[in-house]
Design an enzyme around this catalytic site. Structure first.
Site: not given
Ligand code: ARG
Length: 491
Positions: A111, A156-157, A276, A282, A284, A289
């Site tokens: 332990n 922002t947003h 891809s 592509k 990516n 991600e």
């Protein structure tokens, strides 16, 4: 569980329990590979201390050290069967030197042993994670330093809000990551305390010197109370929480880069992009991600850990065996993501013209025009109203508002001429994204002068944290040398 009590060379019966169908279920052997080296160090420090305290004889300690060296040489794969690495190493030692090997487990329990091993190993992983965060911040600040004049849109947003610079944006992440480093250092310092000598939880009648084993293993102090020492896993919680925080910082950075790449406002290096299998055109942002997704690994680890620990009674319970893996998962995933995020930032290119054009879109300079009018004596709310009118006029034409719109709006809202509050050239300048950035030189703001000051602070913090890592690493290295010398003196 180790019942070899009929003479020094008796066969140790470990198969009394856990030999049945639950054998594999009980075993932590696979996961324990990670603490193989840690366990050897813990064994050595413990036996060295027992010898110094005259609990075992010097030649007995010497025999055990010799066996441990052989175990190390042979490697984890060569260990005999065991419920866990602690048991397997002990079996190997006893197999090698006979019953005297059974003295290794005097005055301790698995332990306190496992708790010590986890802390010992996690220290290395945390130090590496910390060093990687420092390197990441260094990459960010270096790129930022080269881009204090590179204007970009600030959002922002996710809507264009006000122009800023690449330096200002990157510094925001470097600063956040500085706190992540600090939290990891805190977690390190509380991880780096020794539970060894607590035995099962209730101490031991042997005259153990806990400070000595702590010192030989490089721990800065003890987890004093022996029941807490074996039960505590809050160092895992703290470490994983700090890693989860860091991964959240990284996920925001990754998302920003993904959005900017999508708008053609940053060009990722091919090394950090993927293509891809069907669409040849592509490029990516897959690496980013995956960085973004690491927040999922880290928060899952934190959740799994807290749920495993919640409601556990004192003191040791086997649930704890399952807790450890969450920390390894989190530290591996987040350290790798930090490294990749730094590489992606360090190798990306920033297309200045598209960035500047985008920085001016969506009437992003509106706030600066309102600020200018308010500086000319208008209440800010009135200035805001004027610029809102100008914005509507522009929108009605499907165009960016200009000086004429501001003039008309000023007359409309105040009944006075624009010149009462601001010169035409000053308005033109406020409407220009680059000038707009330069005007915002408040502390911590994006104007190049202010950004330079922030960058100076960020750079000094990088150096200070690099030293903090180095000091801790040196302490560990010195302790490892001390342990080696003590062991060598018995061989
Ligand atoms: N392998 C265990 C763990 O990782 C340590 C063994 C303690 N086992 C016990 N039955 N007390 O937690």
């Amino acid at each position: 569980m180790h019942e070899g009590d009929d003479g020094p060379d008796s066969v140790v019966r470990r198969d009394r329990f856990s030999g049945g169908p639950a054998r594999e279920f009980l075993s932590s052997m696979d996961a324990d590979e990670r603490i193989f080296t840690a366990d050897l160090a813990v064994d050595r420090a413990h036996v060295a201390m027992l010898a110094e305290q005259d609990v075992v004889a010097d030649d007995e300690a010497g025999a055990i050290f010799g066996a441990l060296d052989d175990v190390e040489q042979a490697g984890f794969e060569a260990l005999p069967e065991g419920e866990d690495v602690h048991e397997a190493i002990e079996t190997a030692v006893i197999d090698a030197v006979g019953g005297v090997g059974g003295k290794m487990h005097t005055a301790r329990s698995r332990n306190d042993e496992v708790a010590t091993c986890i802390r010992y190993r996690l220290r290395d992983d945390l130090l590496e994670a910390i060093a990687v965060t420092v390197g990441f911040r260094e990459q960010l600040t270096e790129v930022a330093t080269a881009h204090t004049d590179t204007v970009m849109p600030g959002y922002t947003h996710l809507q264009p809000a006000q122009p800023t610079t690449v330096a200002h944006w990157l510094s925001s992440y470097a600063q956040a990551a500085e706190r992540d480093t600090a939290r990891l250092l805190d977690a390190y310092d509380r991880t780096n305390q020794s539970p060894l000598g607590a035995a099962a939880f209730a101490g031991t009648p042997f005259d153990v010197d806990r400070e000595r084993t702590a010192d030989l293993l490089g721990f800065e102090g003890l987890v004093e109370n022996s029941m807490d020492a074996v039960s505590a896993r809050d160092f895992l919680v703290e470490s994983v929480a700090a890693l989860a925080g860091l991964s959240t910082t990284l996920s925001g950075l990754a998302e920003d880069l993904i959005v900017l790449a999508n708008k053609g406002l940053v060009e990722l290096d091919d090394d950090y992009a993927s293509t891809s299998s069907i669409m040849p055109q592509k490029k990516n942002p897959d690496t980013l991600e995956l960085v973004r997704s690491t927040a999922g690994d880290a928060s899952a680890a934190l959740d799994g850990l807290l749920t495993t620990l919640k409601g556990l009674p004192r003191s040791y319970n086997r649930d704890l065996q399952n807790a450890t893996g969450y920390a390894w998962n989190a530290v591996d995933a987040v350290t790798a993501a930090t490294e990749v995020a730094g590489g992606a930032v360090g190798t990306a290119t920033w297309p200045e013209e598209p960035l500047e054009t985008a920085a001016g879109e969506g009437f992003s300079t509106a706030t600066g025009v309102a600020d200018l009018l308010a500086m000319g004596g208008l209440p800010f709310r009135t200035a805001h109203e004027i610029v809102a009118h100008a914005a509507e006029a522009g929108a009605a034409r499907d165009d960016e508002p200009g000086l004429a719109d501001v003039e008309a709006a000023t007359r409309e809202v105040t009944g006075s001429a624009l010149a009462e509050f601001a010169a035409a050239e000053a308005v033109e300048s406020a409407l220009d994204p680059t000038e707009s950035v330069s005007s915002r030189d408040s502390r911590g703001g994006p104007a190049p002068g202010a950004a330079d000051e922030t960058l100076d602070d960020l750079t000094s913090a990088v150096a200070a944290h690099r030293d903090a890592v180095q000091t801790r690493q040196t302490n560990l290295d010195d302790a490892a040398k001390r342990l080696q010398e003590v062991v060598a003196s018995h061989e």
